[in-house]
Structure formats: C-alpha cells, structure tokens
Design a protein around this motif. Structure first.
Motif, PDB file in Angstrom:
ATOM      1  N   ASN A  39       0.684  -1.193  -0.133  1.00  0.00           N
ATOM      2  CA  ASN A  39       0.041   0.229   0.004  1.00  0.00           C
ATOM      3  C   ASN A  39       0.981   1.291  -0.069  1.00  0.00           C
ATOM      4  OD1 ASN A  39      -1.418   2.217   1.459  1.00  0.00           O
ATOM      5  ND2 ASN A  39      -3.010   0.811   0.917  1.00  0.00           N
ATOM      6  N   ARG A  40       0.660   1.957  -0.843  1.00  0.00           N
ATOM      7  CA  ARG A  40       1.742   3.218  -1.194  1.00  0.00           C
ATOM      8  C   ARG A  40       1.547   4.159  -0.190  1.00  0.00           C
ATOM      9  NH1 ARG A  40       4.632   4.773  -4.919  1.00  0.00           N
ATOM     10  NH2 ARG A  40       4.127   3.409  -6.576  1.00  0.00           N
ATOM     11  N   GLU A  41       0.413   4.616   0.198  1.00  0.00           N
ATOM     12  CA  GLU A  41       0.384   5.596   1.297  1.00  0.00           C
ATOM     13  C   GLU A  41       0.802   5.309   2.743  1.00  0.00           C
ATOM     14  OE1 GLU A  41      -2.311   4.588  -0.710  1.00  0.00           O
ATOM     15  OE2 GLU A  41      -2.506   6.456  -1.944  1.00  0.00           O
ATOM     16  N   ASP A  42       0.324   3.915   2.805  1.00  0.00           N
ATOM     17  CA  ASP A  42       1.118   3.302   4.282  1.00  0.00           C
ATOM     18  C   ASP A  42       2.568   3.158   4.212  1.00  0.00           C
ATOM     19  OD1 ASP A  42      -1.298   2.836   5.426  1.00  0.00           O
ATOM     20  OD2 ASP A  42      -1.628   0.828   5.207  1.00  0.00           O
ATOM     21  N   ALA A  43       3.278   2.922   2.963  1.00  0.00           N
ATOM     22  CA  ALA A  43       4.845   2.715   2.871  1.00  0.00           C
ATOM     23  C   ALA A  43       5.327   4.104   2.975  1.00  0.00           C
ATOM     24  CB  ALA A  43       5.077   2.214   1.472  1.00  0.00           C
ATOM     25  N   HIS A  76      11.858  -1.930   8.247  1.00  0.00           N
ATOM     26  CA  HIS A  76      11.447  -3.345   8.169  1.00  0.00           C
ATOM     27  C   HIS A  76      10.235  -3.472   9.416  1.00  0.00           C
ATOM     28  CE1 HIS A  76      11.030  -7.814   9.440  1.00  0.00           C
ATOM     29  NE2 HIS A  76      11.018  -7.670   8.081  1.00  0.00           N
ATOM     30  N   ASN A  77      10.863  -3.276  10.659  1.00  0.00           N
ATOM     31  CA  ASN A  77      10.125  -3.379  11.892  1.00  0.00           C
ATOM     32  C   ASN A  77       8.879  -2.250  12.034  1.00  0.00           C
ATOM     33  OD1 ASN A  77      12.050  -5.067  12.773  1.00  0.00           O
ATOM     34  ND2 ASN A  77      13.050  -3.932  14.233  1.00  0.00           N
ATOM     35  N   THR A  78       9.002  -1.454  11.533  1.00  0.00           N
ATOM     36  CA  THR A  78       7.885  -0.227  11.433  1.00  0.00           C
ATOM     37  C   THR A  78       6.960  -0.853  10.342  1.00  0.00           C
ATOM     38  OG1 THR A  78       9.296   1.380  11.900  1.00  0.00           O
ATOM     39  CG2 THR A  78       7.407   2.219  11.046  1.00  0.00           C
ATOM     40  N   SER A  79       7.290  -1.318   9.424  1.00  0.00           N
ATOM     41  CA  SER A  79       6.565  -1.997   8.248  1.00  0.00           C
ATOM     42  C   SER A  79       5.626  -3.067   8.899  1.00  0.00           C
ATOM     43  CB  SER A  79       7.277  -2.171   6.952  1.00  0.00           C
ATOM     44  OG  SER A  79       7.741  -1.080   6.352  1.00  0.00           O
ATOM     45  N   ARG A  84       0.582  -5.283  10.775  1.00  0.00           N
ATOM     46  CA  ARG A  84      -0.036  -6.152  12.124  1.00  0.00           C
ATOM     47  C   ARG A  84      -1.397  -5.228  12.463  1.00  0.00           C
ATOM     48  NH1 ARG A  84       5.476  -7.683  14.895  1.00  0.00           N
ATOM     49  NH2 ARG A  84       5.850  -9.733  13.858  1.00  0.00           N
ATOM     50  N   LYS A  85      -0.971  -3.870  12.710  1.00  0.00           N
ATOM     51  CA  LYS A  85      -1.968  -2.950  12.979  1.00  0.00           C
ATOM     52  C   LYS A  85      -3.143  -3.001  12.052  1.00  0.00           C
ATOM     53  CE  LYS A  85      -2.655   1.967  13.858  1.00  0.00           C
ATOM     54  NZ  LYS A  85      -2.266   3.221  13.744  1.00  0.00           N
ATOM     55  N   ASN A  86      -2.923  -2.962  10.803  1.00  0.00           N
ATOM     56  CA  ASN A  86      -3.671  -2.928   9.446  1.00  0.00           C
ATOM     57  C   ASN A  86      -4.557  -4.214   9.763  1.00  0.00           C
ATOM     58  OD1 ASN A  86      -2.829  -0.486   8.763  1.00  0.00           O
ATOM     59  ND2 ASN A  86      -1.965  -1.363   6.929  1.00  0.00           N
ATOM     60  N   LYS A  87      -4.033  -5.451  10.078  1.00  0.00           N
ATOM     61  CA  LYS A  87      -4.662  -6.574   9.973  1.00  0.00           C
ATOM     62  C   LYS A  87      -5.691  -6.621  11.220  1.00  0.00           C
ATOM     63  CE  LYS A  87      -1.677  -9.587   7.631  1.00  0.00           C
ATOM     64  NZ  LYS A  87      -0.696 -10.683   7.664  1.00  0.00           N
ATOM     65  N   ASP A  90      -8.737  -4.878  10.667  1.00  0.00           N
ATOM     66  CA  ASP A  90      -9.518  -5.383   9.622  1.00  0.00           C
ATOM     67  C   ASP A  90      -9.315  -5.044   8.062  1.00  0.00           C
ATOM     68  OD1 ASP A  90     -11.990  -6.692  11.795  1.00  0.00           O
ATOM     69  OD2 ASP A  90     -10.322  -7.920  11.034  1.00  0.00           O
ATOM     70  N   THR A  91      -8.443  -4.151   8.056  1.00  0.00           N
ATOM     71  CA  THR A  91      -8.012  -3.457   7.095  1.00  0.00           C
ATOM     72  C   THR A  91      -7.330  -4.235   6.036  1.00  0.00           C
ATOM     73  OG1 THR A  91      -7.431  -1.388   8.276  1.00  0.00           O
ATOM     74  CG2 THR A  91      -6.678  -1.505   5.973  1.00  0.00           C
ATOM     75  N   VAL A  92      -7.981  -4.241   4.733  1.00  0.00           N
ATOM     76  CA  VAL A  92      -7.661  -5.173   3.549  1.00  0.00           C
ATOM     77  C   VAL A  92      -6.546  -4.540   3.034  1.00  0.00           C
ATOM     78  CG1 VAL A  92      -8.346  -6.357   1.616  1.00  0.00           C
ATOM     79  CG2 VAL A  92      -9.975  -5.939   3.346  1.00  0.00           C
TER      80      VAL A  92
END
Length: 185
Positions: A39-43, A76-79, A84-87, A90-92
C-alpha cells in the motif's frame, strides 16, 4: 562523504547532511516498506516515521553495523508493525497497489513472454517477511550478515529461509509457465 562523516555532521547540527544521508536511502526504504505493506500511502507514512525514528535515535546509533542496515531494520520493523495494526483493524491490504493485475494470457510465443510479470506475480504470493528477505538479499544485495541484522535472524536461519523461498518461487514459476503453455496450445 561516507555515512559516518554525515552522521557526525548531523550530530553537530548540519541540516544539509541530514538531507544527503536520508536521500541516499529513502528510495530503497520506500521499496522495502511497499513490498511488505503493498500500500503506497502506508509505505510513505512508514518511511517518514522510520526516518524520524532514526534521526531521533542517531545519537544512540553504535555504528557496530552500517547505517544502511540499521535504517532498513527500523523500516522493516515499522512496516511489520503497521501490517499487524492494519490486520488488527481488519483493513484489507490492497495487493494490486504494487503489481498491476494482468492476465496471463499471451498471444505471442512463450519465448517472448515477459518473465518479469510471472516473477512479480509469484513474489506477490509470498508472505511479507519473505518478500522483505528476497528484497534485501537479491535486490539490495545485502550479504547474509546484513540481512540477518535487519531481520533479527541468525545467518543460518536466513540461509534456510532463502533456500525455502527459492524452492517455492521455482515451483510457482513452473506452475505459472504451465498455465501459460496450456493457454497458448
């Protein structure tokens, strides 16, 4: 200027050194985060947050590893934390943000088929941590020791994971080629 000189300059208050150092690694940090998050925005947010974390902690960077390895570990750790937070929310995760969905149907002979498309689709099937490992080792050309530092794994574990991932990739590529051949014939 090498990373160590830039770090010394940043710690002395040189803001231009900050730009130079972060510009040196921001593109790969974004690519690494994007491969994990899809996901571009999250990245983009993760890279921004990771750079801020690195800058705030720069005075505690012990220089036992390279700055590049240290920053990539933060990314890496932040990603992974964001994933995990997105899951949990329930964010797809939209897998089409990284690789455009394309049909495998090919009208030209198989010899002219773009293998990059097959490889991209196969890489998409990997878990985020496995994609990150492949990205670091093959695309960023980190050695086993650096990859083990970034991912907090032993070198032996990295070797085993690389072996298993390569085996899975080979199986998936053969399977993809079989589908293509069946469509052509």
């Amino acid at each position: 200027m090498n990373d160590g000189s830039l770090i010394d300059a940043i710690l002395s208050g040189d803001e231009s050194a900050t730009s130079i150092l972060m510009n040196r690694y921001k593109d790969f940090a974004f690519t690494l985060s994007l491969r994990i998050l899809k996901n571009r925005e999250d990245a983009e947010e993760v890279v921004h947050d990771s750079i801020l974390k690195a800058l705030r902690s720069l005075n505690r960077f012990n220089r036992n590893s390279s700055f590049k390895t240290w920053l990539f570990r933060i990314v890496h750790n932040t990603s992974i934390s964001r994933l995990r937070k997105n899951k949990m929310n329930d964010t797809v995760v939209d897998s089409e943000m990284f690789f455009e969905k394309e049909s495998f149907y090919v009208e030209e002979p198989i010899s002219e088929y773009d293998i990059k498309t097959v490889l991209a689709k196969v890489l998409e099937t990997l878990k985020a941590a496995d994609r990150a490992l492949i990205e670091l080792f093959y695309f960023e050309n980190l050695d086993l020791k650096e990859v083990s530092e970034v991912l907090s794994l032993s070198e032996a574990n990295v070797k085993v994971k690389l072996f298993r991932i390569r085996k899975k990739l080979a199986t998936e590529i053969v399977k993809s080629h079989a589908e293509i051949i069946n469509q052509i014939t």
